[in-house]
Design a protein around this motif. Structure first.
Motif, short mmCIF file in Angstrom:
data_model
loop_
_atom_site.label_atom_id
_atom_site.label_comp_id
_atom_site.label_asym_id
_atom_site.label_seq_id
_atom_site.Cartn_x
_atom_site.Cartn_y
_atom_site.Cartn_z
N HIS A 92 15.16 34.20 -63.77
CA HIS A 92 16.00 33.11 -63.26
C HIS A 92 16.12 32.05 -64.36
O HIS A 92 15.12 31.63 -64.93
CB HIS A 92 15.36 32.51 -62.01
CG HIS A 92 16.12 31.36 -61.45
ND1 HIS A 92 17.29 31.52 -60.75
CD2 HIS A 92 15.88 30.02 -61.49
CE1 HIS A 92 17.73 30.32 -60.37
NE2 HIS A 92 16.89 29.41 -60.82
N TYR A 93 17.33 31.65 -64.65
CA TYR A 93 17.58 30.61 -65.65
C TYR A 93 18.11 29.37 -64.95
O TYR A 93 19.01 29.45 -64.11
CB TYR A 93 18.59 31.11 -66.70
CG TYR A 93 18.03 32.26 -67.51
CD1 TYR A 93 17.22 32.02 -68.61
CD2 TYR A 93 18.30 33.58 -67.16
CE1 TYR A 93 16.68 33.06 -69.34
CE2 TYR A 93 17.77 34.63 -67.89
CZ TYR A 93 16.96 34.36 -68.98
OH TYR A 93 16.42 35.40 -69.70
N ASP A 94 17.57 28.22 -65.30
CA ASP A 94 17.92 26.94 -64.71
C ASP A 94 18.29 26.01 -65.87
O ASP A 94 17.43 25.63 -66.66
CB ASP A 94 16.71 26.41 -63.94
CG ASP A 94 17.01 25.13 -63.17
OD1 ASP A 94 17.91 24.37 -63.58
OD2 ASP A 94 16.32 24.89 -62.16
N LEU A 95 19.57 25.66 -65.98
CA LEU A 95 20.06 24.95 -67.15
C LEU A 95 20.69 23.61 -66.78
O LEU A 95 21.27 23.45 -65.71
CB LEU A 95 21.10 25.82 -67.88
CG LEU A 95 20.65 27.24 -68.22
CD1 LEU A 95 21.84 28.08 -68.64
CD2 LEU A 95 19.60 27.21 -69.30
N ASP A 96 20.62 22.69 -67.71
CA ASP A 96 21.28 21.40 -67.59
C ASP A 96 22.78 21.64 -67.80
O ASP A 96 23.18 22.20 -68.82
CB ASP A 96 20.73 20.46 -68.66
CG ASP A 96 21.38 19.09 -68.65
OD1 ASP A 96 22.39 18.88 -67.93
OD2 ASP A 96 20.89 18.22 -69.39
N PRO A 97 23.62 21.25 -66.85
CA PRO A 97 25.06 21.51 -66.99
C PRO A 97 25.69 20.89 -68.24
O PRO A 97 26.67 21.40 -68.76
CB PRO A 97 25.68 20.94 -65.73
CG PRO A 97 24.61 20.25 -64.98
CD PRO A 97 23.30 20.57 -65.61
N GLU A 98 25.10 19.80 -68.74
CA GLU A 98 25.67 19.17 -69.93
C GLU A 98 25.34 19.94 -71.21
O GLU A 98 25.90 19.67 -72.26
CB GLU A 98 25.17 17.72 -70.05
CG GLU A 98 25.75 16.82 -68.96
CD GLU A 98 25.43 15.36 -69.19
OE1 GLU A 98 24.91 15.01 -70.27
OE2 GLU A 98 25.70 14.57 -68.27
N SER A 99 24.44 20.95 -71.09
CA SER A 99 24.03 21.70 -72.28
C SER A 99 24.71 23.07 -72.37
O SER A 99 24.38 23.85 -73.25
CB SER A 99 22.51 21.88 -72.28
OG SER A 99 22.12 22.77 -71.26
N VAL A 100 25.65 23.35 -71.46
CA VAL A 100 26.32 24.66 -71.49
C VAL A 100 27.84 24.48 -71.49
O VAL A 100 28.36 23.44 -71.11
CB VAL A 100 25.88 25.57 -70.32
CG1 VAL A 100 24.41 25.95 -70.45
CG2 VAL A 100 26.13 24.92 -68.98
N GLY A 101 28.53 25.51 -71.90
CA GLY A 101 30.00 25.46 -71.99
C GLY A 101 30.44 25.03 -73.37
O GLY A 101 29.64 24.55 -74.17
#
Length: 175
Positions: A157-166
């Motif tokens: 399971h990966y849990d990422l900060d939305p500001e760090s992807v895309g």
């Protein structure tokens, strides 16, 4: 077998067994063995001879005429294997293959240990999300303010900060 029939459209058959081995002088331990038969698609005569790329095959080409008869024959031969032969150690795997399929001239590959392996990583998840805009990432963001992803192979399971992807992600320096 169902996966290969439905997804790969390759006739495939497995004969598997497992059990405890109690060879004299050796501690009792679990053993497993199996045989996988897979009907390989035929190659174009031009491709086989190296004279061209050949024609693409349709699914109907896989098991017609002699191919169907050969597939039925090797399946009948596989049905003769006994569970004790699969888990041995009295019948080594090479001997079993030769006993069953000596007329087919089987190819035996080097022994390889069976081990679990997954190539997923946080970096690969980030790479797969790099094609999305900040607006797209926002639609993927959970109510808790995170972007999550699960590997369908190993379950990580990966849990990422939305500001760090895309592709519009802020870099590590907050820029």
């Amino acid at each position: 077998e169902a996966y290969f029939a439905q997804s790969e459209q390759l006739p495939t058959r497995f004969q598997l067994s497992f059990g405890k081995s109690s060879t004299p002088g050796v501690a009792e331990h679990w053993r497993a063995g199996g045989v996988m038969l897979q009907h390989m698609p035929k190659a174009s005569p031009l491709a086989a001879s190296g004279e061209g790329t050949g024609d693409l095959l349709a699914a109907d080409d896989l098991l017609e005429g002699d191919a169907s008869e050969n597939w039925n024959r090797v399946n009948i031969l596989l049905d003769t294997v006994e569970e004790i032969e699969l888990i041995g150690p009295q019948v080594p795997p090479n001997d079993l293959l030769l006993r069953l399929f000596h007329e087919e001239v089987p190819r035996v590959f080097d022994v390889q240990p069976v081990k679990f392996g997954c190539t997923c990583s946080e970096e690969r998840v980030r790479q797969s999300l790099s094609i999305y805009s900040a607006r797209d990432i926002k639609t993927m963001t959970t109510d808790e303010g995170r972007v999550t992803a699960d590997c369908q192979f190993c379950g990580t399971h990966y849990d990422l900060d939305p500001e760090s992807v895309g592709f519009e992600a802020k870099d590590n320096n907050g820029e």
